[in-house]
Design a protein around this motif. Sequence first.
Motif, short mmCIF file in Angstrom:
data_model
loop_
_atom_site.label_atom_id
_atom_site.label_comp_id
_atom_site.label_asym_id
_atom_site.label_seq_id
_atom_site.Cartn_x
_atom_site.Cartn_y
_atom_site.Cartn_z
N GLU A 104 0.79 -1.21 0.09
CA GLU A 104 -0.09 -0.02 -0.15
C GLU A 104 0.83 1.38 -0.03
OE1 GLU A 104 -2.88 2.19 3.07
OE2 GLU A 104 -3.25 0.20 2.71
N VAL A 105 0.62 2.18 -1.09
CA VAL A 105 1.24 3.30 -0.98
C VAL A 105 0.41 4.41 -0.29
CG1 VAL A 105 2.18 5.24 -2.42
CG2 VAL A 105 2.34 2.69 -3.07
N TRP A 106 -0.74 4.47 -0.52
CA TRP A 106 -1.89 5.34 0.59
C TRP A 106 -3.28 4.80 0.22
CZ3 TRP A 106 -5.14 7.03 -3.31
CH2 TRP A 106 -4.62 7.51 -4.47
N SER A 107 -4.08 5.22 1.21
CA SER A 107 -5.62 5.12 1.12
C SER A 107 -6.46 6.08 1.40
CB SER A 107 -5.76 3.47 1.84
OG SER A 107 -7.13 3.38 1.89
N ARG A 108 -7.42 6.25 0.62
CA ARG A 108 -8.30 7.52 0.99
C ARG A 108 -9.74 6.84 1.23
NH1 ARG A 108 -3.69 9.15 1.97
NH2 ARG A 108 -2.52 10.63 0.65
N THR A 109 -10.67 7.39 2.06
CA THR A 109 -11.98 7.30 2.18
C THR A 109 -12.54 8.80 2.17
OG1 THR A 109 -11.98 6.87 4.41
CG2 THR A 109 -11.86 5.11 3.11
N TYR A 110 -13.68 9.03 1.74
CA TYR A 110 -14.16 10.19 1.64
C TYR A 110 -15.54 10.49 2.49
CZ TYR A 110 -11.00 9.92 -2.01
OH TYR A 110 -9.84 9.76 -2.88
N SER A 111 -15.24 10.41 3.95
CA SER A 111 -16.24 10.48 4.88
C SER A 111 -16.94 12.08 4.88
CB SER A 111 -15.82 10.14 6.35
OG SER A 111 -14.58 11.07 6.52
N GLU A 112 -16.23 12.75 4.29
CA GLU A 112 -16.95 14.18 4.21
C GLU A 112 -18.02 14.24 3.16
OE1 GLU A 112 -12.75 14.65 2.08
OE2 GLU A 112 -13.94 13.21 3.33
N ILE A 113 -18.19 13.30 2.45
CA ILE A 113 -19.24 13.00 1.37
C ILE A 113 -20.32 12.33 2.16
CG2 ILE A 113 -19.82 12.61 -0.67
CD1 ILE A 113 -17.17 12.79 -1.81
N THR A 114 -21.60 13.04 2.37
CA THR A 114 -22.67 12.60 2.93
C THR A 114 -23.42 11.49 2.04
OG1 THR A 114 -24.21 14.04 2.17
CG2 THR A 114 -23.08 14.73 4.32
N GLY A 115 -23.92 10.53 2.87
CA GLY A 115 -24.66 9.29 2.65
C GLY A 115 -23.74 8.25 1.90
N SER A 116 -24.33 7.23 1.39
CA SER A 116 -23.76 5.95 1.17
C SER A 116 -23.20 6.16 -0.44
CB SER A 116 -24.44 4.50 1.31
OG SER A 116 -24.85 4.46 2.47
N HIS A 117 -21.96 5.76 -0.52
CA HIS A 117 -21.28 5.99 -1.94
C HIS A 117 -20.27 4.90 -2.15
CE1 HIS A 117 -18.20 8.45 -0.34
NE2 HIS A 117 -19.19 9.08 0.42
N TRP A 118 -20.02 4.50 -3.21
CA TRP A 118 -19.01 3.36 -3.54
C TRP A 118 -18.50 3.60 -4.91
CZ3 TRP A 118 -24.03 2.77 -2.47
CH2 TRP A 118 -25.03 2.32 -3.66
N GLY A 119 -17.15 3.42 -5.04
CA GLY A 119 -16.33 3.79 -6.25
C GLY A 119 -16.44 2.77 -7.27
N LYS A 120 -17.56 2.76 -7.98
CA LYS A 120 -17.66 1.86 -9.16
C LYS A 120 -16.65 1.93 -10.18
CE LYS A 120 -20.68 -0.62 -9.66
NZ LYS A 120 -21.67 -0.62 -10.17
N SER A 121 -16.06 3.10 -10.49
CA SER A 121 -15.23 3.29 -11.54
C SER A 121 -14.32 4.56 -11.23
CB SER A 121 -15.87 3.74 -13.00
OG SER A 121 -16.28 5.11 -12.89
N VAL A 122 -12.88 4.21 -11.66
CA VAL A 122 -11.82 5.12 -11.51
C VAL A 122 -11.18 5.23 -12.84
CG1 VAL A 122 -10.18 3.57 -10.52
CG2 VAL A 122 -9.77 5.83 -10.08
N ASN A 123 -10.85 6.76 -13.24
CA ASN A 123 -10.01 6.77 -14.29
C ASN A 123 -9.01 7.94 -14.01
OD1 ASN A 123 -10.99 4.99 -16.63
ND2 ASN A 123 -13.01 5.76 -16.15
N LYS A 124 -7.91 8.10 -14.68
CA LYS A 124 -6.93 9.04 -14.62
C LYS A 124 -7.32 10.14 -15.38
CE LYS A 124 -3.29 6.61 -16.38
NZ LYS A 124 -2.15 5.96 -16.59
N THR A 125 -6.73 11.36 -14.84
CA THR A 125 -7.00 12.73 -15.41
C THR A 125 -5.75 13.35 -15.79
OG1 THR A 125 -7.29 13.87 -13.18
CG2 THR A 125 -9.39 13.05 -14.49
N ASP A 126 -5.95 14.42 -16.91
CA ASP A 126 -4.82 15.22 -17.39
C ASP A 126 -3.85 15.56 -16.46
OD1 ASP A 126 -5.67 14.22 -19.77
OD2 ASP A 126 -6.45 15.96 -20.48
#
Length: 326
Positions: free
Chosen positions: A66-88
């Motif tokens: 593991e290099v790093w791990s992030r969760t986003y508890s500041e975003i309200t409600g249940s949510h889960w990362g179905k997809s991830v893509n790189k940006t420019d």
Amino acid sequence: NYNLDATFDDGSCSYCGVDTSFSIVLQGTAGYDIVRSSNCSYVMSGLSESSGNKTILLKIDELGNEVWSRTYSEITGSHWGKSVNKTDDGGYIIGANQNIIIKTDSTGSLQWHKKLSYSYHHYVEDVIQTFAGDYIVVGGVGGDPIGGHSQKGKAFILRMSEGGGVQWVKRYGISDTPMNSFWGVVQADDGGFVLAGEKLQDRNIEFYDHFWIVKTDGNGDIEWSHELGGNLWDEALDIVKLSDDSYILAGKTSLSSSNLDMWVMRVSSSGDILWQNNHGNNNNETATSLTVSENEDIVAVVGYTRSSSSSPFKYRIWGVDVATGQ
């Protein structure tokens, strides 16, 4: 003199390709997508139950550390990362089912997020950055449109500015069928978009869906489409683009009410089907994602299989010839 594109070691550069394999189990999490990152590393998105059913973004090196791990508890409600893509800019754009899009920097730190504020849940399945630097979001709208409805049950494509502003949204599907969805999207050379999905057909005793390929222009208006399959369950679940602006899609096709095969096909930029093949042992083989080799001679198709209708499912990878589909 570090060169990420190096394919051999001349003594002045580093290159990826350690001959290794590993398996990591993170208790209380589920992984849904993975992309190649910098420095021979990988970034995965998914769900962290231990963080209250929130999106997790995890970076590992080539050895699985593991290099790093992030969760986003500041975003309200249940949510889960179905997809991830790189940006420019070196960051990541996450489709966080339901209703949420998350933009991070290169270390996974939150830059902005957008919660779609429509009357019905818009389940986000994929997000990509466009040539222009904004974003295309695809998925499906929740709800059962009994009697017909303008939003419920439709597949959607949405264009979003940096920061989360919605430019436009288009919804497609038969007016009184639920669970139409786009599962994947790529941008065509002409600036339009090609989508993989499933389209449910008219209500009868039992619903059935089709392997759905849609080409839109840059404004999300349909230019051509294919609805393929019979009267059972056929779905296109992922798509990749090749350098000649053709596309390979994979999913499943039903041979009977109890047997499925993995279905893979190549389509030209104008919508011609160049080849199509199904592979498997006729017992619930399904493709869920695919990627193409660097020289574009092999497409790796990932999914699951079982040897008989009473056997447990196992993961499976198919190597398919890009030129022939065999």
